[in-house]
Motif scaffolding. Structure first.
Motif, short mmCIF file in Angstrom:
data_model
loop_
_atom_site.label_atom_id
_atom_site.label_comp_id
_atom_site.label_asym_id
_atom_site.label_seq_id
_atom_site.Cartn_x
_atom_site.Cartn_y
_atom_site.Cartn_z
N TYR A 109 15.72 23.09 -31.32
CA TYR A 109 15.54 22.28 -32.52
C TYR A 109 14.53 21.14 -32.35
CZ TYR A 109 19.56 24.88 -34.20
OH TYR A 109 20.41 25.89 -34.59
N ALA A 115 18.37 19.23 -37.91
CA ALA A 115 17.90 20.62 -37.86
C ALA A 115 19.05 21.58 -37.58
CB ALA A 115 16.81 20.77 -36.82
N SER A 119 20.49 23.82 -40.94
CA SER A 119 19.79 25.10 -40.98
C SER A 119 20.71 26.22 -40.52
CB SER A 119 18.53 25.06 -40.10
OG SER A 119 18.87 25.01 -38.73
N THR A 131 24.70 33.38 -41.74
CA THR A 131 23.42 33.31 -42.44
C THR A 131 23.36 34.35 -43.55
OG1 THR A 131 22.33 32.46 -40.46
CG2 THR A 131 20.91 33.43 -42.14
N LEU A 210 15.87 16.99 -41.31
CA LEU A 210 16.49 17.79 -42.36
C LEU A 210 17.70 17.02 -42.86
CD1 LEU A 210 14.87 19.95 -40.63
CD2 LEU A 210 16.56 21.60 -41.42
N LEU A 215 13.95 19.08 -46.76
CA LEU A 215 13.22 19.10 -45.50
C LEU A 215 12.12 18.06 -45.60
CD1 LEU A 215 12.73 22.98 -45.19
CD2 LEU A 215 14.72 21.64 -44.54
N THR A 227 18.02 27.08 -45.61
CA THR A 227 17.02 26.99 -44.54
C THR A 227 17.42 27.90 -43.40
OG1 THR A 227 16.58 24.67 -45.09
CG2 THR A 227 15.83 25.45 -42.93
N TRP A 229 16.35 28.90 -39.48
CA TRP A 229 15.58 28.34 -38.37
C TRP A 229 15.12 29.45 -37.42
CZ3 TRP A 229 14.21 23.30 -38.17
CH2 TRP A 229 13.58 22.86 -37.01
#
Length: 353
Positions: A109, A115, A119, A131, A210, A215, A227, A229
């Motif tokens: 990160y 972050a 994310s 996700t 973030l 962002l 988001t 990553w």
């Protein structure tokens, strides 16, 4: 009994297990494979799981069933190379005679505040499932932002466009172009594909933090609904904790036999090992084959003969009908590299490497 303990059933660890099981193990030797999951997840395909174009089951590879192999599931906390112990979160320590560290990588990160918190990841199977849930619960016309324009970010964006044509998708990258490590011809081909599929490309982004759905590109605010990553990796935290020589990427420095210099009973494979090329499943498998050679040579009290690892190339997908890659030094684009990647996936699923 002498105990060969393999930490991690990924591309490298599982290659070593399969290679050693192909030959006769010494009668006084047992293999122990330790993983948090009861199967290998094909990490190179996690972007498809996150996008919703592949199911969880399609990217699982079962571990071998063999009386010479002990499977142990659990969360490893640390390794003690002096006492020769593997320390678990919720179990008794395990001793070893030979240890193979193949614990893979986690997101990097870059010390950007928020972050990790704000994310979503495609580095672990459990993280990728989350996700998938976030992405596929996004309302039509929602904004998905992918941070990082390397191979993973590009494949994630392309696959998601195929899965959800209703979404707005963008890639943010620090450099001037996506796929900066690839030849110019491939960069141009992929950029054209992205633009023709209405994927926004924003270069020269330097995120400072973030915060929720915002962002911060220094003072500019970029709004997003989700988001993802894909902006770099680093070795497993267990490797990060080890007080042993590492390269500037935090990977363990190894000798010509893939052993740690001061602890030649420890081998390192895959993303945790300092190698002269970028981490990949292909590199981990090639390295795993050599580690198995070294171990078998030791059983016969012979000196191992290893050549340089030669990688065949890199393949990337743009949905299910197009792709790109480099074979040797030759760039290839279109349907052929996509078909080749599908073939590689089939071979991996059926234990052919």
């Amino acid at each position: 009994m002498k105990k060969i303990v393999i930490l991690g059933g990924g591309y490298g660890g599982l290659t070593i297990v399969n290679q050693l099981l192909e030959k006769d193990l010494p009668a006084d030797t047992v293999l122990v494979l330790i993983d948090r999951m009861p199967y290998q997840g094909l990490k190179t395909e996690y972007y498809a799981l996150a996008s919703g174009t592949l199911s969880d089951k399609e990217i699982r590879v079962q571990f071998p069933v063999d009386p010479r192999l002990i499977l142990k599931y659990g969360e490893v906390r640390s390794v003690d190379p002096v006492q020769k112990l593997v320390i678990f979160e919720n179990d008794e320590p395990m001793s070893y005679d030979t240890l193979i560290i193949g614990l893979g990588c986690v997101d990097k990160y870059h010390e950007i505040p928020g972050a990790e918190q704000y994310s979503n990841s495609i580095q672990t199977l459990s993280g990728t499932r989350k996700t998938y849930q976030r992405v596929n619960d996004t309302n039509p016309y929602g904004q998905i932002t992918i941070v990082g324009g390397g191979l993973s970010g590009v494949e994630m964006a392309a696959e998601l466009r195929e899965s959800r044509p209703d979404l707005n998708i963008r890639i943010l990258d620090r450099g001037p172009s996506i796929l900066s490590a690839f030849p110019d011809k491939l960069q141009e081909f992929v950029r054209d594909w992205m633009l023709s599929h209405e994927i926004e490309l924003i270069p020269h982004v330097s995120l400072s933090r973030l915060e929720g759905n915002n962002l911060y590109n220094q003072q500019e605010i970029i709004h997003t609904d989700v988001t993802i990553w894909t902006a770099g990796i680093q070795p497993s935290p267990i490797v990060q904790q080890l007080q042993l020589p590492k390269d500037n990427q935090g990977r363990l420095i190894i000798n010509e036999y893939h052993q740690i210099h001061d602890y030649t009973d420890i081998y390192v494979v895959g993303d945790c090992a300092s190698l002269p090329f970028s981490p990949s499943g292909q590199a981990a498998e090639a390295q795993g084959e050599q580690i198995a050679q070294v171990i078998r040579a030791g059983w016969k009290q012979q000196q191992p003969k290893l050549g340089p690892i030669k990688l065949k190339g890199v393949l990337g997908s743009l949905g299910k009908k197009s792709g790109f890659g480099v074979m040797g030094k030759r760039p290839i684009t279109g349907l052929v590299p996509r078909a080749l990647k599908s073939g590689v996936l089939w071979l991996s699923k059926h234990h052919f490497g």
